[in-house]
Scaffold this motif. Structure first.
Motif, mmCIF file in Angstrom:
data_model
loop_
_atom_site.group_PDB
_atom_site.id
_atom_site.type_symbol
_atom_site.label_atom_id
_atom_site.label_comp_id
_atom_site.label_asym_id
_atom_site.label_seq_id
_atom_site.Cartn_x
_atom_site.Cartn_y
_atom_site.Cartn_z
ATOM 1 N N GLY A 16 0.775 -1.098 0.035
ATOM 2 C CA GLY A 16 0.039 0.089 0.144
ATOM 3 C C GLY A 16 0.666 1.365 -0.085
ATOM 4 O O GLY A 16 0.648 2.096 0.863
ATOM 5 N N PRO A 17 1.732 1.532 -1.067
ATOM 6 C CA PRO A 17 2.235 2.763 -1.039
ATOM 7 C C PRO A 17 1.222 4.141 -1.542
ATOM 8 O O PRO A 17 0.144 3.616 -1.924
ATOM 9 C CB PRO A 17 3.220 2.924 -2.148
ATOM 10 C CG PRO A 17 2.625 1.931 -3.053
ATOM 11 C CD PRO A 17 1.812 0.701 -2.149
ATOM 12 N N VAL A 18 1.742 5.203 -1.499
ATOM 13 C CA VAL A 18 0.866 6.248 -2.244
ATOM 14 C C VAL A 18 0.752 6.054 -3.541
ATOM 15 O O VAL A 18 1.753 5.915 -4.369
ATOM 16 C CB VAL A 18 1.513 7.617 -1.546
ATOM 17 C CG1 VAL A 18 0.568 8.729 -2.272
ATOM 18 C CG2 VAL A 18 1.339 7.869 -0.181
ATOM 19 N N VAL A 19 -0.530 5.962 -3.944
ATOM 20 C CA VAL A 19 -0.561 5.852 -5.415
ATOM 21 C C VAL A 19 -1.613 7.115 -5.970
ATOM 22 O O VAL A 19 -2.160 7.999 -5.161
ATOM 23 C CB VAL A 19 -1.477 4.451 -5.757
ATOM 24 C CG1 VAL A 19 -0.724 3.366 -5.553
ATOM 25 C CG2 VAL A 19 -2.726 4.418 -5.312
ATOM 26 N N THR A 33 -4.050 11.869 -4.884
ATOM 27 C CA THR A 33 -3.383 10.926 -4.277
ATOM 28 C C THR A 33 -4.116 10.365 -3.313
ATOM 29 O O THR A 33 -4.793 10.796 -2.637
ATOM 30 C CB THR A 33 -2.075 11.826 -3.653
ATOM 31 O OG1 THR A 33 -2.371 12.547 -2.793
ATOM 32 C CG2 THR A 33 -0.954 12.254 -4.482
ATOM 33 N N ILE A 34 -3.679 8.872 -2.899
ATOM 34 C CA ILE A 34 -4.389 8.140 -2.018
ATOM 35 C C ILE A 34 -3.397 7.270 -1.447
ATOM 36 O O ILE A 34 -2.547 6.652 -1.962
ATOM 37 C CB ILE A 34 -5.520 7.461 -2.474
ATOM 38 C CG1 ILE A 34 -6.314 6.800 -1.518
ATOM 39 C CG2 ILE A 34 -5.389 6.372 -3.451
ATOM 40 C CD1 ILE A 34 -7.918 6.463 -2.012
ATOM 41 N N SER A 35 -3.493 7.071 0.042
ATOM 42 C CA SER A 35 -2.532 6.120 0.713
ATOM 43 C C SER A 35 -3.274 4.602 1.212
ATOM 44 O O SER A 35 -2.452 3.894 1.678
ATOM 45 C CB SER A 35 -1.883 6.749 1.701
ATOM 46 O OG SER A 35 -2.557 7.251 2.549
ATOM 47 N N TRP A 36 -4.547 4.788 1.123
ATOM 48 C CA TRP A 36 -5.380 3.650 1.330
ATOM 49 C C TRP A 36 -5.814 2.809 0.295
ATOM 50 O O TRP A 36 -6.803 3.285 -0.468
ATOM 51 C CB TRP A 36 -6.412 3.908 2.279
ATOM 52 C CG TRP A 36 -7.083 2.786 3.007
ATOM 53 C CD1 TRP A 36 -6.495 2.150 4.397
ATOM 54 C CD2 TRP A 36 -8.052 1.616 2.688
ATOM 55 N NE1 TRP A 36 -7.004 0.851 4.464
ATOM 56 C CE2 TRP A 36 -8.100 0.648 3.734
ATOM 57 C CE3 TRP A 36 -8.689 1.567 1.568
ATOM 58 C CZ2 TRP A 36 -8.868 -0.256 3.536
ATOM 59 C CZ3 TRP A 36 -9.578 0.649 1.350
ATOM 60 C CH2 TRP A 36 -9.726 -0.323 2.288
ATOM 61 N N THR A 37 -5.071 1.703 -0.275
ATOM 62 C CA THR A 37 -5.461 0.931 -1.127
ATOM 63 C C THR A 37 -5.460 -0.637 -0.603
ATOM 64 O O THR A 37 -4.659 -0.755 0.263
ATOM 65 C CB THR A 37 -4.847 0.969 -2.494
ATOM 66 O OG1 THR A 37 -3.444 0.872 -2.213
ATOM 67 C CG2 THR A 37 -5.109 2.347 -3.062
ATOM 68 N N SER A 70 1.396 4.010 -9.989
ATOM 69 C CA SER A 70 2.533 3.983 -8.536
ATOM 70 C C SER A 70 3.604 4.927 -9.362
ATOM 71 O O SER A 70 4.208 4.398 -10.223
ATOM 72 C CB SER A 70 2.666 2.764 -8.571
ATOM 73 O OG SER A 70 3.528 2.644 -7.191
#
Length: 78
Positions: A16-19, A33-37, A70
């Protein structure tokens, strides 16, 4: 860049990196940007968190598609 089968490529964003999440409502592109995937299974199925509070949510519901990106590490380091 190495090409991977889609069945293997999804593992590169785990854990789960920032994507970057790209949506389009039919008129306008939007990138957030989102960090919760989360990968849902051992198939290329993903979950993300968003809601009515942002533009991407409405665009995703309207079009039913999203693009995950990513960034490469070299793009993040100055």
């Amino acid at each position: 860049m190495n090409k991977l089968k889609i069945s293997k490529a999804f593992t590169l964003i785990e854990p789960g990196p920032v994507v970057l999440v790209t949506t389009n409502d039919g008129k306008k592109n939007n990138i957030m940007t989102i960090s919760w995937t989360m990968v849902l299974d051992f198939t290329p199925a993903f979950a993300l968190t968003t809601g009515e509070w942002n533009y991407s949510f409405d665009a995703l519901r309207k079009q039913g598609s999203v693009l995950f990106q990513s960034p490469q590490l070299t793009c993040l380091i100055k």
